[in-house]
Scaffold this active site. Structure first.
Site, PDB file in Angstrom:
ATOM      1  N   GLU A   1       0.841  -1.191   0.000  1.00 18.22           N
ATOM      2  CA  GLU A   1       0.000   0.000   0.000  1.00 18.22           C
ATOM      3  C   GLU A   1       0.883   1.252   0.000  1.00 18.22           C
ATOM      4  O   GLU A   1       1.946   1.281   0.610  1.00 18.22           O
ATOM      5  CB  GLU A   1      -0.884  -0.004   1.242  1.00 18.22           C
ATOM      6  CG  GLU A   1      -1.814   1.202   1.345  1.00 18.22           C
ATOM      7  CD  GLU A   1      -2.606   1.249   2.639  1.00 18.22           C
ATOM      8  OE1 GLU A   1      -3.680   1.866   2.654  1.00 18.22           O
ATOM      9  OE2 GLU A   1      -2.149   0.667   3.655  1.00 18.22           O
TER      10      GLU A   1
ATOM     11  N   CYS B   1      -5.250  -3.050   2.858  1.00 14.73           N
ATOM     12  CA  CYS B   1      -4.997  -2.766   4.269  1.00 14.73           C
ATOM     13  C   CYS B   1      -6.233  -2.902   5.165  1.00 14.73           C
ATOM     14  O   CYS B   1      -6.621  -4.018   5.502  1.00 14.73           O
ATOM     15  CB  CYS B   1      -4.351  -1.386   4.394  1.00 14.73           C
ATOM     16  SG  CYS B   1      -3.457  -1.140   5.966  1.00 14.73           S
TER      17      CYS B   1
ATOM     18  N   LYS C   1      -9.692   1.710  -2.469  1.00 18.49           N
ATOM     19  CA  LYS C   1      -9.910   1.193  -1.115  1.00 18.49           C
ATOM     20  C   LYS C   1     -11.300   1.563  -0.600  1.00 18.49           C
ATOM     21  O   LYS C   1     -11.675   2.738  -0.579  1.00 18.49           O
ATOM     22  CB  LYS C   1      -8.826   1.760  -0.197  1.00 18.49           C
ATOM     23  CG  LYS C   1      -8.830   1.234   1.217  1.00 18.49           C
ATOM     24  CD  LYS C   1      -7.650   1.833   1.976  1.00 18.49           C
ATOM     25  CE  LYS C   1      -7.519   1.327   3.385  1.00 18.49           C
ATOM     26  NZ  LYS C   1      -6.361   1.952   4.076  1.00 18.49           N
TER      27      LYS C   1
END
Length: 273
Positions: free
Chosen positions: A40, A153, A112
């Site tokens: 990330e 994440c 995300k």
């Protein structure tokens, strides 16, 4: 099939980060990997958003993305570019992941979905939503190592996303991250192994590691986990390149033994009595 994971300590200089990515991609290909996975925010980690703004570009103008696409084409390797900060047309930022093929073409994008807004016992406070807009679409991309479900994440803590990716055909789950040290030491291994076991997928989690120029500390421990929950690779805390073998037949084998995907039922409305 051999894959490579690049564990980075990205900083505030995008040119340095791009050079690290190019070197890692070339080394991955030279060592026989068919696909390389980066963490990330591989192109920039800077919690000073005023300073970071000068280094965040629209996708078409992003120099790190262009550099990685060129490196993939030169090396003849696929790359899962964990994520970059990208300027959206509406002025907000996206934490965006890319799948790039061996010609340098972008095959898939994922923004995300779950944004990291937390206050930790250490005093660390994070408000990702203050600058970033959440993604709205879940993505599975066809790659040389199998159908790959994309996530980033903090998504890791939301198992419904991975259930959906597996139901849509994912055999591999990519979970690039920049986990904080407190949350990483407490939850990283158990959550990644759980996602593998409950979906019958390989989990590939390339991570940031170490002390960054902006002052943050990340956990590292880039992992590859097989569908049975066995850890095939744990890179510890050092920067560098790690390798693991992905056998797509392992997915079918594990799912035939414990067919959780075919057993999964829609949960009815819950009655609180």
């Amino acid at each position: 099939m051999r894959i490579a994971l690049l564990q980075m300590t990205s900083g505030i200089d995008t040119a340095v980060n791009a050079a690290d990515l190019r070197h890692g991609i070339a080394a991955a290909a030279a060592n026989g990997a068919v696909m390389a996975f980066a963490p990330e925010m591989a192109g920039l980690i800077d919690r000073d958003r005023g300073r970071a703004a000068a280094s965040i570009h629209a996708e078409a103008d992003d120099p790190v993305l262009a550099s990685v696409r060129d490196a993939a084409a030169r090396a003849g390797i696929w790359v899962q570019l964990g994520s970059l900060a990208i300027q959206r047309e509406d002025g907000r930022w996206a934490n965006r992941s890319f799948v790039i093929d061996a010609t340098g073409a972008i095959r898939a994008r994922y923004d995300k979905m779950h944004l990291f807004d937390v206050d930790l016992p250490t005093g660390e406070s994070w408000r990702e939503s203050a600058a970033y807009a959440p993604g709205e679409a879940a993505i599975v991309a066809d790659t040389p190592v199998g159908a790959t479900g994309l996530s980033i994440c903090y998504d890791l803590r939301f198992p419904a996303l991975y259930a959906g990716l597996a139901a849509a055909g994912a055999q591999v789950l990519s979970i690039p991250a920049a986990f904080t040290r407190p949350t990483g030491s407490a939850h990283w291994h158990v959550l990644l192994r759980a996602r593998a076991v409950e979906t019958g997928c390989f989990v590939v989690a390339a991570a940031q590691a170490g002390a960054h120029e902006d002052g943050r500390l990340t956990y590292g421990h880039s992992l590859v986990v097989d569908p049975w929950g066995e850890v095939l690779l744990d890179m510890g805390e050092a920067r560098g390149l790690g390798f693991a073998e992905i056998d797509p037949e392992r997915v079918a084998d594990v799912r035939s033994r414990i067919p959780v995907l075919s057993h999964r039922r829609t949960i009815p409305p819950i009655t609180h009595v």
